[in-house]
Design an enzyme around this catalytic site. Structure first.
Site, PDB file in Angstrom:
ATOM      1  N   HIS A 149      -9.907  -7.331  -3.553  1.00  0.00           N
ATOM      2  CA  HIS A 149      -8.725  -6.883  -2.806  1.00  0.00           C
ATOM      3  C   HIS A 149      -7.576  -7.878  -2.916  1.00  0.00           C
ATOM      4  CE1 HIS A 149     -10.020  -3.054  -1.287  1.00  0.00           C
ATOM      5  NE2 HIS A 149     -11.230  -3.575  -1.236  1.00  0.00           N
ATOM      6  N   CYS A 202      -7.142   7.079  -7.728  1.00  0.00           N
ATOM      7  CA  CYS A 202      -6.421   6.101  -6.898  1.00  0.00           C
ATOM      8  C   CYS A 202      -6.904   4.666  -7.108  1.00  0.00           C
ATOM      9  CB  CYS A 202      -6.510   6.480  -5.420  1.00  0.00           C
ATOM     10  SG  CYS A 202      -8.191   6.484  -4.787  1.00  0.00           S
TER      11      CYS A 202
HETATM   12  C1  PEP Z   1     -11.593   2.249  -5.296  1.00  0.00           C
HETATM   13  O1  PEP Z   1     -12.743   1.891  -5.043  1.00  0.00           O
HETATM   14  O2  PEP Z   1     -11.197   2.506  -6.439  1.00  0.00           O
HETATM   15  C2  PEP Z   1     -10.607   2.397  -4.219  1.00  0.00           C
HETATM   16  C3  PEP Z   1      -9.426   2.895  -4.438  1.00  0.00           C
HETATM   17  O3  PEP Z   1     -10.928   1.926  -2.992  1.00  0.00           O
HETATM   18  P1  PEP Z   1     -10.920   0.362  -2.598  1.00  0.00           P
HETATM   19  O4  PEP Z   1     -10.260  -0.386  -3.709  1.00  0.00           O
HETATM   20  O5  PEP Z   1     -10.217   0.252  -1.319  1.00  0.00           O
HETATM   21  O6  PEP Z   1     -12.376   0.072  -2.486  1.00  0.00           O
END
Ligand code: PEP
Ligand code: MG
Length: 559
Positions: free
Chosen positions: A210, A507
């Protein structure tokens, strides 16, 4: 403990390190150390006025969380070892429940005007030393219980809200700071002030952690995998960070500085907005309601992923229905009728906070997380569902369930959501699934029969499909979705969505990489959701692919 000051630091000798490039760009600035182990260097500060009330709330929450932890440990020990061994945890819990302890700590905060940690440590140290002074071996042995409780409370306090610590006085948290940390966990990223930060450098963290996502969305360089850098630099050390090559130069010389590509030593500009292009929707990913301005500026065609759990991480506590509603309405009204996808809280794994009661897990990324967690914590789901139901009144909301593993779980989530709101009015609510676990992708046709829409989370999908940790810099060389098996899976999901006549988007971070746009389009994708700053680049890539003329040229922040 004071950090060793190295020779390199003392004489400002240039030292070059090579790490893992996470986010492009080149920046030079002074180090600001992020410290995650607060109780080892216990914060001590004076408080007054409303600050006193806040510290008392922190004390009470830490006590509540600690009691919950002790109860859980007691249950486990009693089951696995025996009731006699569990007794000690009962005793610790009873001490925590003693109103005298709380009164004494509150008194210390009130009368001395000190912070919660300091008051806790002071009161428990006093208890311990009073017992130690008694001439009774049994009582003396019990004195250490207070030390244990002190440690637990301070651990909890540190986790409730780990914060930026910058104690040298040299960088003074000024502008152009380069954040250096062991790892930038989601809770630490909350403290990053985007207006003052020009780069991240960490010892650990994978390409789709993240922190990496945050760096790319801020358009600032980031490098990780520099194990031991925290022993080589301190607050105020000058660093040159090249997020493309992964090089970090400590105390760069004038020569190095002048060789650094001038245009790269940027200025964190905002890319120029590009208007929507036909037949390919580009929406935005956000973590906080406050991100919405950038989405409007970049002409996002809606919000394709609102990671709602970040609001809780930022607040350091669960929010009430009204507090959630306030944030959700801000986002919905800024988008003025465009689609907003509220992903339900995706807690667990690296997004775990002590007040949630998630036990220590051997393998958290395969543990109590996402929808699995929400189904086990229906009170948390209920509060969020009700806030979303109220947001939908007079309009429409898209609710997306995280980490769905199969159609059964999707239906259970939908049922739990609807049960939570059955007694209140609501508008149009669409229910969507996230495809990020391979088992769900392999059952995409059935899930798409039940879901109103879906989105592919390629960050986690890559992690689970190839059994490669997205957070771990040691295996990041293998964190690569661009393989036939991955694209085949995307195609399978898009066929399922097409046959069901339901919208599907991507996404994950991959959607913001212009070089993958043609692969996505060939796999049948015509809708993505990316960080707001990535929107112009993605639109340029689409325009190029489709031979559409659009003004301007691709932006500086490509990955
Ligand atoms: C993903 O896993 O691709 C996603 C968009 O969710 P996060 O990055 O918040 O886990
Ligand atoms: Mg995910």
């Amino acid at each position: 403990m004071r950090r060793k000051v190295t020779m390199a630091e003392t004489i400002h000798r240039e030292t070059t390190l090579e790490g893992l490039a996470l986010s492009k760009g080149c920046a030079v600035g002074k180090v600001c150390m992020f410290n995650e182990n607060r109780h080892r260097t216990m914060p001590m500060y004076k408080v007054e006025g409303t600050g006193i009330d806040l510290e008392i709330v922190r004390v009470k929450r830490a006590m509540e969380i600690s009691r919950g932890q002790l109860e859980e440990i007691r249950g486990k020990v009693e089951k696995n070892i025996g009731p006699a061994e569990a007794e000690i945890f009962v005793a610790h819990k009873m001490i925590l429940e003693d109103p005298q302890l709380l009164d004494d700590i509150i008194k210390a905060v009130n009368e001395e005007g000190v912070n919660a940690e300091f008051a806790i440590a002071h009161v428990l140290d006093t208890y311990e030393s009073k017992l130690m002074a008694l001439d009774d071996e049994y009582i003396k042995a019990r004195a250490s219980d207070f030390g244990e409780i002190r440690r637990r409370l301070l651990d909890v306090m540190g986790d409730i809200r780990p914060t930026l610590k910058c104690d040298s006085g040299q960088c003074r948290r000024g502008r152009n700071r380069v954040i250096v940390a062991g790892e930038l966990t989601p809770s630490l990223t909350v403290d990053v002030d985007p207006n003052l930060t020009i780069a991240f450098v960490t010892e650990h963290g994978g390409v789709n952690s993240h922190a990496a996502i945050l760096a790319r969305s801020l358009g600032i360089p980031a490098v990780s995998g520099l194990h031991g850098i925290r022993d080589m630099v301190g607050c105020g050390t000058e660093l040159l960070v090249d997020g493309e090559s992964g090089e970090v130069v400590i105390w760069p010389s004038d020569d190095t500085m002048s060789n650094a590509r001038a245009e790269d030593l940027q200025k964190r500009g905002v890319p120029e907005a590009v208007a929507p292009v036909d037949d390919f929707k580009v929406q935005a990913n956000i973590n906080w309601a406050s991100d919405i301005e950038a989405c409007v500026e970049m002409q996002a065609e809606g919000i394709g992923l609102y990671r709602t759990e970040f609001e809780i991480i930022a607040a350091g506590q669960l929010l009430t229905e009204d507090e959630l509603l306030d944030r959700y309405l801000t986002v919905a009204s800024a988008m003025a009728g465009k689609m907003v996808v509220f992903r339900l809280f995706d807690f667990g794994s690296d997004k775990k906070l002590p007040f949630m009661g998630i036990p220590e897990e051997e393998n958290p990324s395969l543990g109590w997380r996402g929808s699995r967690f929400l189904l086990g914590k229906k009170d948390i789901l209920r509060t969020q569902a009700r806030a979303l139901a109220r947001t939908s009144i007079g309009g429409r909301v898209h609710v997306m369930y995280p980490m769905i593993v199969d159609a059964r779980q999707f239906l259970d989530m939908k049922q739990a959501f609807m049960d939570s709101i059955c007694d209140i009015p609501f508008g149009v609510i669409r229910h969507g699934a996230m495809f990020e676990v391979p088992s769900a992708c392999l059952q995409a046709d059935e899930i798409m029969m039940h879901a109103d829409f879906a989105s592919i989370g390629t960050n986690d999908l890559t992690q689970y499909l190839f059994a490669v940790d997205r957070e771990n810099d040691l295996v990041s060389y293998d964190y690569n979705p661009d393989r036939p098996v991955f694209w085949n899976l995307i195609r399978t999901i898009s066929i399922a969505a097409e046959e069901a006549g339901k919208p599907l988007s991507v996404c994950g971070e991959l959607a913001g990489y212009p070089r993958f746009i043609d692969r996505l389009v060939s796999a049948g994708i015509n809708r993505v959701s990316v960080s707001p700053r990535r929107i112009p680049d993605v639109r340029h890539a689409i325009a190029e692919l489709k031979g559409i003329e659009i003004p301007g040229s691709p932006v500086t922040f490509s990955i």
